[in-house]
Write an enzyme that holds these catalytic residues in place. Sequence first.
Site, mmCIF file in Angstrom:
data_model
loop_
_atom_site.group_PDB
_atom_site.id
_atom_site.type_symbol
_atom_site.label_atom_id
_atom_site.label_comp_id
_atom_site.label_asym_id
_atom_site.label_seq_id
_atom_site.Cartn_x
_atom_site.Cartn_y
_atom_site.Cartn_z
ATOM 1 N N HIS A 1 0.827 -1.209 0.000
ATOM 2 C CA HIS A 1 0.000 0.000 0.000
ATOM 3 C C HIS A 1 0.861 1.260 0.000
ATOM 4 C CE1 HIS A 1 -3.599 2.434 1.383
ATOM 5 N NE2 HIS A 1 -2.616 3.176 1.861
ATOM 6 N N GLU A 2 1.830 1.293 0.901
ATOM 7 C CA GLU A 2 2.670 2.482 1.010
ATOM 8 C C GLU A 2 3.558 2.663 -0.218
ATOM 9 O OE1 GLU A 2 0.783 3.261 4.512
ATOM 10 O OE2 GLU A 2 1.973 4.523 3.191
ATOM 11 N N HIS B 1 1.719 4.480 -2.903
ATOM 12 C CA HIS B 1 1.809 5.944 -2.774
ATOM 13 C C HIS B 1 3.159 6.443 -3.282
ATOM 14 C CE1 HIS B 1 -1.907 6.526 -0.675
ATOM 15 N NE2 HIS B 1 -1.545 5.870 0.414
#
Length: 312
Positions: free
Chosen positions: A229-230, A233
Amino acid sequence: MRSFITRPRALAVMLAGTALVFSPLGGQATAKLPADQAADCFVPSASASAKGGHGPDTRDVSAAEQKAIEARTAQLLKAKAARGIAVPKGALAAATVPVYVHVMRDAAGAGDVTDSQIAQQITVLNNTFAGGESSAAANTGFTFTLAGTFRYNNNQWHKDKQSSTYRKQTRKGGANALNIWLVDFAYLGIATFPWDYDRSPGVDGIRVHYDSLPGGSIANYNLGETATHEAGHWFGLYHTFQGGCTTTNDEVSDTPAQSSSTNGCPEGRDSCSLPGLDPIHNYMDYSYDSCYNQFTSGQSTRISSMWTAYRA
């Protein structure tokens, strides 16, 4: 950020000096660190709170700034294409990303994940970015290789205090290098965006709760998907709920708009009147790790464009 609580991603600033001893290719490292100092950690405000109400995992991007970022990205891609730095039409950028893992232990050794856990985390990144968890998932074309593991003993850094300082002191590589700092904080993770690299290169990367790695102890968030997820980004993806129920949403056409983040794995959730069910299985929502299984083709294209514009 996702916090487990939820995943946070944030940004900070400032610097100090220390001597590090490390091995550059997947080796261990130890470091003599300065004495602990007062906390100096900045977490920016955001329009959407992370899971558990513990704040955002990226800095807030307003609708106006989002529009400006898209315009700037288009200009950069045009300029790079004129210089021959472009991806052929219909193709995607592909690269092997060097990953530097920084294990931020406290003085007693808390937070000291194993080499096996780190290797498993790299495997998760390779699998998720290759579309390996679902037949509906896109293969982004990006792979990851462990370039170095570094271990530090510092009570403040372990708790993500002085985060801008420790990141500037320890970060390795250039814009194409993913730095992962493993810490103990109230979130699951925090990330920086690629368009912020040129003004704050020293803090570029992702911070991840050490217990979210495969084999960690955070229930529902210990399969290594927080780092996916990170990293999303870090590559330039917004949350799938960015902008709420708007057609602009997250700048990706094949992720249906959703009004707010997901908790758990609520099949059939539909929080917007716009077409499509909420993309609860998308890595850029806030679902349980076991619920995640895909990036979309549109997200893969965006990753390619953002990589070419800001990290290639």
